[in-house]
Design an enzyme around this catalytic site. Structure first.
Site, PDB file in Angstrom:
ATOM      1  N   LYS A 174       2.370 -15.315   2.663  1.00  0.00           N
ATOM      2  CA  LYS A 174       2.166 -15.962   1.287  1.00  0.00           C
ATOM      3  C   LYS A 174       3.702 -16.323   0.991  1.00  0.00           C
ATOM      4  CE  LYS A 174      -0.122 -17.333  -2.297  1.00  0.00           C
ATOM      5  NZ  LYS A 174      -0.879 -18.711  -2.113  1.00  0.00           N
ATOM      6  N   ASP A 225     -11.841  -7.818   7.419  1.00  0.00           N
ATOM      7  CA  ASP A 225     -13.037  -7.713   6.844  1.00  0.00           C
ATOM      8  C   ASP A 225     -13.899  -8.827   6.818  1.00  0.00           C
ATOM      9  OD1 ASP A 225     -12.848  -4.882   6.824  1.00  0.00           O
ATOM     10  OD2 ASP A 225     -13.682  -4.946   4.523  1.00  0.00           O
ATOM     11  N   ASP A 234      -4.359 -17.592   1.872  1.00  0.00           N
ATOM     12  CA  ASP A 234      -5.314 -18.388   1.153  1.00  0.00           C
ATOM     13  C   ASP A 234      -6.153 -19.274   1.801  1.00  0.00           C
ATOM     14  OD1 ASP A 234      -2.916 -19.788   0.776  1.00  0.00           O
ATOM     15  OD2 ASP A 234      -3.347 -20.483  -1.212  1.00  0.00           O
ATOM     16  N   TYR A 240       0.848  -1.300  -0.055  1.00  0.00           N
ATOM     17  CA  TYR A 240       0.089  -0.101  -0.101  1.00  0.00           C
ATOM     18  C   TYR A 240       0.691   1.497  -0.015  1.00  0.00           C
ATOM     19  CZ  TYR A 240      -4.261  -2.812   0.927  1.00  0.00           C
ATOM     20  OH  TYR A 240      -5.157  -3.322   0.896  1.00  0.00           O
ATOM     21  N   ASP A 285      -6.021  -6.250   5.768  1.00  0.00           N
ATOM     22  CA  ASP A 285      -6.928  -5.699   5.091  1.00  0.00           C
ATOM     23  C   ASP A 285      -8.220  -6.454   4.847  1.00  0.00           C
ATOM     24  OD1 ASP A 285      -8.667  -3.692   4.213  1.00  0.00           O
ATOM     25  OD2 ASP A 285      -7.380  -2.894   2.520  1.00  0.00           O
TER      26      ASP A 285
END
Ligand code: NAD
Length: 354
Positions: A189, A249, A221, A138, A245
């Protein structure tokens, strides 16, 4: 305890007013609390021509903690990017160096049916997602849209994490795990990304300083899948900015009620910005129907994480539980047989049960 209060936009003013009532109650019980108000987001733009005005900057720098409602509104959608409400949020986080974002996902027994998952999967769920907030893809440079030699256009971003960024957030995570069930799952990851391989290496090193904590690593994942398959296997989840992020959520929806979820964003000295996870809900603003409990629970997090007052935090949480047990519900968490109340009435009920 100097607290900067930034109601922001939309339902922000309504929900923050209820949280302020809770803070005023704590003050009348003897805590030395000072509240000072300022503008952020669209409110900052309207009043001072800037979503993060210099007066607000000065106030939050001098404060011990910041309580925020939410920012955003349709009327600001056409403003140039630097003037948009969300820029106020990004700038305040950056200015205060808030690198550790804590989002609990907790299912209250009274609201277990609000989840989209089967009650047995989420009943008793209590997990904490710790997301690194100031690094990762980001913020990485270079980024942009470029034209390649063959004339094709390409969008690109840069993912990186420095050792110090990983270490400091990992320490926060292990310290939180020590105060909870001493279980930490670091999500990355590492099978594909070098940044993640490095993340895993550093987290593994930091873990040696916390031998009591049971540490595990999971690919993102798989974590996304496990969160909806068997979420109760987790206690603390530590992860980077982009994965956090998305996962936070996802985890928040396990509870089924966005109006119930608080958050904290902390700097290296536990100074923090506390806000509900939801946005400014312009569709219901000004109607006195918003759920103020996420904002009130953000005050509980403030007591715990910035001021180290775990008893006060528990007192606020217990007061919230009590109003739920009494059957009081705002529209977003309403089910048949319960008593529907508005935002201000819910705030009053929490104050009464405090
Ligand atoms: P939102 O969270 O504001 O609303 C999503 C839905 O949930 C809406 O139907 C809303 O009515 C409902 N809702 C949200 N909070 C509620 C509450 N406390 N009680 C009852 N219902 C509630 O998300 P959105 O609609 O995608 O965004 C609206 C605005 O908020 C946008 O301008 C967006 O940029 C902004 N936003 C701000 C923040 C923040 O300030 N941290 C976060 C997310 C979105």
């Amino acid at each position: 305890m100097k607290i900067a209060v930034l109601p922001g936009d939309g339902i922000g003013t309504e929900i923050v007013a209820q949280a302020a009532k809770v803070l005023e109650t704590l003050r009348s019980d003897g805590l030395k609390i000072e509240l000072e108000y300022a503008h952020l987001g669209g409110a900052g733009y309207d009043a001072e021509g800037d979503p993060f005005p210099p007066t607000t900057e000065k106030l939050v720098l001098a404060a011990d903690a910041v309580l925020l409602g939410a920012v955003g509104g349709y009327q600001y959608d056409t403003l140039p990017r630097p003037m948009r409400p969300e820029q106020g949020l990004l700038r305040i986080r950056k200015r205060l160096g808030l690198f550790a974002n804590l989002r609990p996902a907790l299912v209250y027994p009274e609201l277990v049916n609000a989840s989209s998952l089967k009650p047995e999967l989420v009943s008793g769920l209590d997990i904490m997602i710790l997301r690194e907030l100031t690094g990762d893809i980001y913020f990485g440079q270079p980024r942009g849209i470029r034209t390649l030699e063959n004339g094709e256009r390409q969008g690109f971003d840069t993912m990186h994490y420095s050792e110090s960024e990983i270490r400091r957030v990992a320490h926060v995570g292990f310290q939180i795990a020590m105060k909870r069930n001493k279980k930490m799952c670091s999500v990355d990851k590492a099978n594909v990304l070098d940044t993640s391989m490095f993340w895993r290496e550093i987290v593994t090193e930091v873990a040696k300083e916390y031998p009591e904590v049971e540490t595990s690593h999971m690919y993102v994942d798989n974590a996304a899948m496990q969160l909806v398959r068997a979420p109760k296997q987790f206690d603390v989840i530590l992860t980077g900015n982009i994965f956090g992020d998305i996962l936070s959520d996802e985890a928040s929806m396990l509870t089924g009620s966005i109006g119930m979820l608080p958050s904290a964003s902390l700097d290296a000295n536990n100074k923090g910005l506390y806000e509900p996870c939801h946005g400014s809900a312009p569709d219901i603003a000004g109607k006195d129907i918003a759920n103020p409990l996420a904002t009130i629970l953000s005050v509980a997090m403030m007591m715990q994480y910035t001021f180290g007052l775990a008893d006060e935090a528990q007192r606020i949480e217990a007061a919230v539980r009590k109003v739920l047990q009494q059957g009081l519900r705002t529209g977003d968490i309403y089910e048949a047989g319960m008593q529907k109340v508005g935002c201000a009435a819910m705030g009053d009920a929490v104050v009464k049960s405090l």
